[in-house]
Design a protein around this motif. Structure first.
Motif, mmCIF file in Angstrom:
data_model
loop_
_atom_site.group_PDB
_atom_site.id
_atom_site.type_symbol
_atom_site.label_atom_id
_atom_site.label_comp_id
_atom_site.label_asym_id
_atom_site.label_seq_id
_atom_site.Cartn_x
_atom_site.Cartn_y
_atom_site.Cartn_z
ATOM 1 N N UNK A 90 0.822 -1.210 0.000
ATOM 2 C CA UNK A 90 0.000 0.000 0.000
ATOM 3 C C UNK A 90 0.857 1.262 0.000
ATOM 4 N N UNK A 91 0.390 2.247 -0.745
ATOM 5 C CA UNK A 91 0.961 3.584 -0.706
ATOM 6 C C UNK A 91 -0.020 4.505 0.011
ATOM 7 N N UNK A 92 0.503 5.509 0.686
ATOM 8 C CA UNK A 92 -0.337 6.456 1.425
ATOM 9 C C UNK A 92 -0.032 7.841 0.869
ATOM 10 N N UNK A 93 -0.936 8.356 0.053
ATOM 11 C CA UNK A 93 -0.673 9.608 -0.660
ATOM 12 C C UNK A 93 -1.273 10.827 0.014
ATOM 13 N N UNK A 94 -2.151 10.608 0.998
ATOM 14 C CA UNK A 94 -2.789 11.752 1.659
ATOM 15 C C UNK A 94 -3.327 11.328 3.023
ATOM 16 N N UNK A 95 -3.798 12.312 3.769
ATOM 17 C CA UNK A 95 -4.294 12.056 5.112
ATOM 18 C C UNK A 95 -5.518 11.167 5.153
ATOM 19 N N UNK A 96 -6.362 11.264 4.133
ATOM 20 C CA UNK A 96 -7.576 10.445 4.109
ATOM 21 C C UNK A 96 -7.230 8.958 4.025
ATOM 22 N N UNK A 97 -6.241 8.622 3.192
ATOM 23 C CA UNK A 97 -5.833 7.220 3.073
ATOM 24 C C UNK A 97 -5.197 6.725 4.372
ATOM 25 N N UNK A 98 -4.371 7.551 4.998
ATOM 26 C CA UNK A 98 -3.761 7.156 6.267
ATOM 27 C C UNK A 98 -4.810 6.980 7.360
ATOM 28 N N UNK A 99 -5.783 7.880 7.388
ATOM 29 C CA UNK A 99 -6.862 7.760 8.376
ATOM 30 C C UNK A 99 -7.634 6.464 8.180
ATOM 31 N N UNK A 100 -7.899 6.102 6.923
ATOM 32 C CA UNK A 100 -8.589 4.836 6.638
ATOM 33 C C UNK A 100 -7.782 3.657 7.162
ATOM 34 N N UNK A 101 -6.488 3.619 6.838
ATOM 35 C CA UNK A 101 -5.654 2.500 7.271
ATOM 36 C C UNK A 101 -5.586 2.420 8.790
ATOM 37 N N UNK A 102 -5.358 3.551 9.435
ATOM 38 C CA UNK A 102 -5.266 3.562 10.895
ATOM 39 C C UNK A 102 -6.588 3.150 11.534
ATOM 40 N N UNK A 103 -7.685 3.666 11.029
ATOM 41 C CA UNK A 103 -8.996 3.338 11.599
ATOM 42 C C UNK A 103 -9.283 1.848 11.475
ATOM 43 N N UNK A 104 -8.994 1.304 10.289
ATOM 44 C CA UNK A 104 -9.260 -0.122 10.078
ATOM 45 C C UNK A 104 -8.386 -0.977 10.994
ATOM 46 N N UNK A 105 -7.103 -0.648 11.075
ATOM 47 C CA UNK A 105 -6.189 -1.457 11.878
ATOM 48 C C UNK A 105 -6.455 -1.306 13.368
ATOM 49 N N UNK A 106 -6.789 -0.105 13.813
ATOM 50 C CA UNK A 106 -7.109 0.075 15.237
ATOM 51 C C UNK A 106 -8.376 -0.675 15.618
ATOM 52 N N UNK A 107 -9.332 -0.753 14.696
ATOM 53 C CA UNK A 107 -10.539 -1.537 14.950
ATOM 54 C C UNK A 107 -10.230 -3.027 14.919
#
Length: 203
Positions: A90-107
């Motif tokens: 995965x590449x993370x090009x912006x804050x929205x993508x990072x927020x998605x990844x973090x939210x999914x993994x934290x859940x």
């Protein structure tokens, strides 16, 4: 068979069935029927809408599908595994993508977040301290480093989402085995089907 070939074939079948494939207006008729064919294929499920249409086990966000692998591999092995699944780390090009990844993994790891870290595509293997996406060979412009990172230690050359920081970015030793995230963009492809000889369009 390509999507365009399928549409043309379907349009011709509709043209023949409607007995309108004669005369000077055949070309116009076929153009109109091509659009009808596309709408028909969508309606009956031969064409799947790309948005949100990820195969089982993958998660949808934006224009991409993500696989959060439960196996643990080195960064290079993880990259190869993603490629074997027609994707890339995965590449993370912006804050929205990072927020998605973090939210999914934290859940996903509400209780055991400290036990699971996830490789993504970034590296500074070529030039120390110059982080780039391996997929593009372009500098990483968006970052979400955890406190004190990157350390700049020799051989901590691969980018990882660190569990103990609730999946902020960190540099880490590439040979360490960790979970990983694969990503691919939505694609429209044609696969063979035995259902009356009609190909099925899907991802």
């Amino acid at each position: 068979m390509s999507v365009s070939d399928l549409l043309e074939t379907t349009a011709i079948r509709l043209c023949i069935l409607s007995a309108k494939c004669t005369g000077l207006d055949t070309f116009v008729t076929l153009n109109n029927l091509t659009m009808i064919a596309f709408l028909l294929l969508v309606a009956i499920g031969y064409v799947n809408a790309a948005q949100g249409d990820c195969k089982h086990g993958w998660e949808s966000f934006g224009d991409s599908c993500y696989l959060f692998a439960h196996t643990k591999l080195s960064w290079a092995e993880a990259s190869a595994s993603c490629q074997a699944h027609h994707s890339h780390l995965a590449t993370v090009l912006n804050g929205a993508e990072q927020t998605f990844l973090k939210s999914h993994l934290n859940e996903k790891h509400r209780i055991d977040y400290g036990l699971h870290n996830y490789w993504i595509d970034g590296t500074d293997m070529e030039v120390e301290h110059e982080w780039e996406w391996a997929l593009f060979g372009q500098p990483i412009n968006y970052t979400d480093w955890m406190h004190g990172k990157p350390t700049g230690r020799l051989n901590e050359d691969c980018l990882i989402l660190w569990g103990l920081s609730h999946y902020q970015m960190s540099d880490y030793f590439c040979q360490i085995r960790a979970n990983f995230v694969c990503q691919h963009s939505y694609q429209l492809t044609v696969t063979n089907s035995t259902d009356g000889g009609w190909p099925v369009i899907g991802r």
